[in-house]
Design a protein around this motif. Structure first.
Motif, PDB file in Angstrom:
ATOM      1  N   PHE A  76      70.457 107.506  52.768  1.00  0.00           N
ATOM      2  CA  PHE A  76      70.563 107.630  54.306  1.00  0.00           C
ATOM      3  C   PHE A  76      70.661 108.919  55.149  1.00  0.00           C
ATOM      4  CE2 PHE A  76      71.053 106.018  58.451  1.00  0.00           C
ATOM      5  CZ  PHE A  76      70.102 104.914  59.200  1.00  0.00           C
ATOM      6  N   VAL A  77      71.930 108.935  54.940  1.00  0.00           N
ATOM      7  CA  VAL A  77      72.381 110.728  55.549  1.00  0.00           C
ATOM      8  C   VAL A  77      71.807 111.397  55.200  1.00  0.00           C
ATOM      9  CG1 VAL A  77      74.654 111.826  55.395  1.00  0.00           C
ATOM     10  CG2 VAL A  77      74.229 108.824  55.682  1.00  0.00           C
ATOM     11  N   ILE A  78      71.700 111.552  53.905  1.00  0.00           N
ATOM     12  CA  ILE A  78      70.454 112.879  53.370  1.00  0.00           C
ATOM     13  C   ILE A  78      69.472 113.177  53.786  1.00  0.00           C
ATOM     14  CG2 ILE A  78      69.476 113.558  51.360  1.00  0.00           C
ATOM     15  CD1 ILE A  78      72.073 113.102  50.004  1.00  0.00           C
ATOM     16  N   ALA A  79      68.287 111.748  53.949  1.00  0.00           N
ATOM     17  CA  ALA A  79      67.096 111.458  54.477  1.00  0.00           C
ATOM     18  C   ALA A  79      67.680 111.831  56.266  1.00  0.00           C
ATOM     19  CB  ALA A  79      66.791 110.493  53.842  1.00  0.00           C
ATOM     20  N   VAL A  80      68.579 111.228  56.360  1.00  0.00           N
ATOM     21  CA  VAL A  80      68.728 110.591  58.700  1.00  0.00           C
ATOM     22  C   VAL A  80      68.127 112.334  58.510  1.00  0.00           C
ATOM     23  CG1 VAL A  80      69.477 110.734  60.347  1.00  0.00           C
ATOM     24  CG2 VAL A  80      68.908 108.982  58.065  1.00  0.00           C
ATOM     25  N   LEU A  81      69.483 113.436  58.435  1.00  0.00           N
ATOM     26  CA  LEU A  81      70.210 113.966  58.715  1.00  0.00           C
ATOM     27  C   LEU A  81      68.888 115.497  58.517  1.00  0.00           C
ATOM     28  CD1 LEU A  81      73.612 114.638  57.116  1.00  0.00           C
ATOM     29  CD2 LEU A  81      72.172 114.448  60.073  1.00  0.00           C
ATOM     30  N   SER A  82      68.508 115.671  57.403  1.00  0.00           N
ATOM     31  CA  SER A  82      67.042 116.595  57.127  1.00  0.00           C
ATOM     32  C   SER A  82      65.922 116.380  57.573  1.00  0.00           C
ATOM     33  CB  SER A  82      66.728 116.228  55.348  1.00  0.00           C
ATOM     34  OG  SER A  82      66.079 114.782  55.014  1.00  0.00           O
ATOM     35  N   PHE A 128      73.702 127.396  46.077  1.00  0.00           N
ATOM     36  CA  PHE A 128      75.132 126.808  46.977  1.00  0.00           C
ATOM     37  C   PHE A 128      75.823 125.747  45.486  1.00  0.00           C
ATOM     38  CE2 PHE A 128      71.700 124.088  48.948  1.00  0.00           C
ATOM     39  CZ  PHE A 128      71.385 124.649  49.886  1.00  0.00           C
ATOM     40  N   ASN A 129      75.845 127.102  44.282  1.00  0.00           N
ATOM     41  CA  ASN A 129      77.022 127.119  43.310  1.00  0.00           C
ATOM     42  C   ASN A 129      77.505 128.480  43.757  1.00  0.00           C
ATOM     43  OD1 ASN A 129      78.366 126.537  40.781  1.00  0.00           O
ATOM     44  ND2 ASN A 129      77.003 128.011  39.768  1.00  0.00           N
ATOM     45  N   LYS A 130      77.211 129.447  43.997  1.00  0.00           N
ATOM     46  CA  LYS A 130      78.028 130.542  44.468  1.00  0.00           C
ATOM     47  C   LYS A 130      79.178 130.179  45.793  1.00  0.00           C
ATOM     48  CE  LYS A 130      76.173 133.745  41.610  1.00  0.00           C
ATOM     49  NZ  LYS A 130      77.821 134.419  40.831  1.00  0.00           N
ATOM     50  N   ILE A 131      79.087 128.948  46.365  1.00  0.00           N
ATOM     51  CA  ILE A 131      79.241 128.869  47.959  1.00  0.00           C
ATOM     52  C   ILE A 131      80.058 127.162  47.966  1.00  0.00           C
ATOM     53  CG2 ILE A 131      77.955 130.550  49.793  1.00  0.00           C
ATOM     54  CD1 ILE A 131      76.430 128.261  50.227  1.00  0.00           C
ATOM     55  N   HIS A 132      79.646 126.863  46.145  1.00  0.00           N
ATOM     56  CA  HIS A 132      80.541 125.829  46.179  1.00  0.00           C
ATOM     57  C   HIS A 132      80.022 124.175  47.758  1.00  0.00           C
ATOM     58  CE1 HIS A 132      83.363 128.068  43.836  1.00  0.00           C
ATOM     59  NE2 HIS A 132      83.584 129.113  45.037  1.00  0.00           N
ATOM     60  N   LEU A 133      79.142 124.776  47.179  1.00  0.00           N
ATOM     61  CA  LEU A 133      78.004 123.152  48.584  1.00  0.00           C
ATOM     62  C   LEU A 133      77.465 122.375  47.358  1.00  0.00           C
ATOM     63  CD1 LEU A 133      77.151 124.872  51.475  1.00  0.00           C
ATOM     64  CD2 LEU A 133      78.966 123.405  50.867  1.00  0.00           C
ATOM     65  N   ILE A 134      77.943 121.825  45.805  1.00  0.00           N
ATOM     66  CA  ILE A 134      77.190 121.809  44.739  1.00  0.00           C
ATOM     67  C   ILE A 134      77.445 120.191  44.912  1.00  0.00           C
ATOM     68  CG2 ILE A 134      76.435 121.006  42.260  1.00  0.00           C
ATOM     69  CD1 ILE A 134      75.280 122.737  43.579  1.00  0.00           C
ATOM     70  N   ASP A 135      77.391 118.599  45.266  1.00  0.00           N
ATOM     71  CA  ASP A 135      77.721 117.611  45.671  1.00  0.00           C
ATOM     72  C   ASP A 135      78.158 117.372  46.426  1.00  0.00           C
ATOM     73  OD1 ASP A 135      78.206 114.648  44.808  1.00  0.00           O
ATOM     74  OD2 ASP A 135      79.387 115.366  43.742  1.00  0.00           O
ATOM     75  N   SER A 136      77.368 118.052  47.285  1.00  0.00           N
ATOM     76  CA  SER A 136      78.087 117.930  49.381  1.00  0.00           C
ATOM     77  C   SER A 136      76.741 117.719  49.376  1.00  0.00           C
ATOM     78  CB  SER A 136      78.491 119.467  49.334  1.00  0.00           C
ATOM     79  OG  SER A 136      77.495 120.807  49.169  1.00  0.00           O
ATOM     80  N   TYR A 137      76.598 116.724  51.027  1.00  0.00           N
ATOM     81  CA  TYR A 137      75.666 116.527  51.797  1.00  0.00           C
ATOM     82  C   TYR A 137      75.361 118.077  52.526  1.00  0.00           C
ATOM     83  CZ  TYR A 137      76.695 111.611  51.910  1.00  0.00           C
ATOM     84  OH  TYR A 137      77.152 110.246  51.185  1.00  0.00           O
ATOM     85  N   PRO A 138      74.970 118.663  52.815  1.00  0.00           N
ATOM     86  CA  PRO A 138      74.947 120.421  52.899  1.00  0.00           C
ATOM     87  C   PRO A 138      73.840 121.121  52.745  1.00  0.00           C
ATOM     88  CG  PRO A 138      77.173 120.437  53.441  1.00  0.00           C
ATOM     89  CD  PRO A 138      76.909 119.202  53.196  1.00  0.00           C
ATOM     90  N   ALA A 139      74.046 120.736  50.765  1.00  0.00           N
ATOM     91  CA  ALA A 139      73.314 121.487  49.570  1.00  0.00           C
ATOM     92  C   ALA A 139      71.508 120.319  49.873  1.00  0.00           C
ATOM     93  CB  ALA A 139      73.421 120.994  48.187  1.00  0.00           C
ATOM     94  N   LEU A 140      72.208 118.909  49.446  1.00  0.00           N
ATOM     95  CA  LEU A 140      71.119 118.282  49.988  1.00  0.00           C
ATOM     96  C   LEU A 140      70.018 118.012  50.522  1.00  0.00           C
ATOM     97  CD1 LEU A 140      72.799 115.377  47.765  1.00  0.00           C
ATOM     98  CD2 LEU A 140      71.082 116.911  46.641  1.00  0.00           C
ATOM     99  N   VAL A 141      70.649 118.051  52.106  1.00  0.00           N
ATOM    100  CA  VAL A 141      70.110 118.136  53.785  1.00  0.00           C
ATOM    101  C   VAL A 141      69.458 119.530  53.746  1.00  0.00           C
ATOM    102  CG1 VAL A 141      70.184 118.441  55.883  1.00  0.00           C
ATOM    103  CG2 VAL A 141      71.535 116.401  54.476  1.00  0.00           C
TER     104      VAL A 141
END
Length: 274
Positions: A76-82, A128-141
């Motif tokens: 829900f968070v990912i779908a709404v924010l994206s 996203f791996n370079k900036i350490h955002l794997i497994d985060s909401y910003p990466a998926l959004v």
């Protein structure tokens, strides 16, 4: 008399064809829904296709043993924010392209829309791996916005192109800014297109599996990826799997039913205006 018989025959023919199509498209969902109330033995047995004693153990297993509320929250968070991010950027961009006739941008959007999403996967993962955002909401959004943003822009451009420029010019002469004119005059008229495009973008994000498989982890795992919990190397929990599939489908189905009027008018208007 012959004409009346012909019309009745045509109506019966169309009714039969419509019924066959409805059954063909709805049968998988009806089978999935009924299977969510069956035991493992009943699902695998053809004799219990229609006759069975329903029970709710599969749904209890989904929420108690597999913590499905956490996966629902993630999706829900990912779908709404994206979707909101795509609307926030896509609506002004589509309006600017439509109003100033930026055909080259329209071609760029079309190319971005038809390129398979898997082509973005490796660059997204490296970035996203370079900036350490794997497994985060910003990466998926952000990864979901790559698909949702061009789609919303492509749907909304025809709506904005047909809005009379004279109406906007009259509001400017009355002292309204271009931003206020866009928000108070253009957007309310384009509600069917906004609802249609945002709902389809939400559905894409809600059902997305490919990006989630690579970019998510235990903290951000969404519903489509959580279905793997019911599949192991030795067995498949068919009942719980069907219950989970119903849970994934239900929110989207309810949204589609509640906004059906806007979707129909939005698609039909887009077809005429485009």
């Amino acid at each position: 008399m012959n004409t009346a018989k012909l019309n009745i025959g045509q109506q019966v023919y169309y009714a039969i064809i419509t019924l066959v199509m409805i059954l063909a498209f709805s049968f998988p969902f009806l089978w999935m829904f009924s299977a969510s109330f069956k035991t493992q033995v009943q699902i695998l047995s053809s004799s219990h296709l229609f006759s069975f004693q329903p029970h709710f153990d599969n749904y209890l297993m989904v929420f108690r043993e597999y913590d499905f509320m956490r996966f629902i929250q993630n999706s829900f968070v990912i779908a709404v924010l994206s979707t909101l991010g795509s609307l926030l950027l896509g609506l002004p961009a589509a309006y600017a392209i439509a109003r100033y006739r930026m055909s080259y941008f329209s071609l760029t959007i079309l190319i971005a829309k038809i390129i398979p999403g898997i082509t973005y996967l490796v660059p997204w993962y490296i970035l996203f791996n370079k900036i350490h955002l794997i497994d985060s909401y910003p990466a998926l959004v952000l990864s979901h916005m790559v698909i949702g943003l061009p789609f919303i822009m492509w749907v909304m451009i025809p709506f904005f192109e047909t809005f009379p420029v004279e109406v906007e010019e009259s509001s400017w002469m009355d002292g309204c800014s271009k931003l206020r004119t866009f928000i108070q005059m253009v957007l309310p008229v384009s509600v069917p297109g906004i609802v249609t495009s945002s709902l389809l973008a939400f559905i894409f994000s809600w059902n997305n599996f490919m990006f989630s498989l690579i970019l998510s982890g235990e903290n951000t795992k969404p519903l489509p990826l959580a279905v793997f919990n019911f599949i192991s190397g030795t067995s498949i929990e068919w009942g719980a799997l069907m219950a989970a599939a119903c849970i994934i489908t239900l929110p989207v189905l309810l949204m589609a039913l509640l906004t059906q009027r806007y979707i129909v008018s939005g698609l039909s208007a887009g077809a005429v205006k485009g």
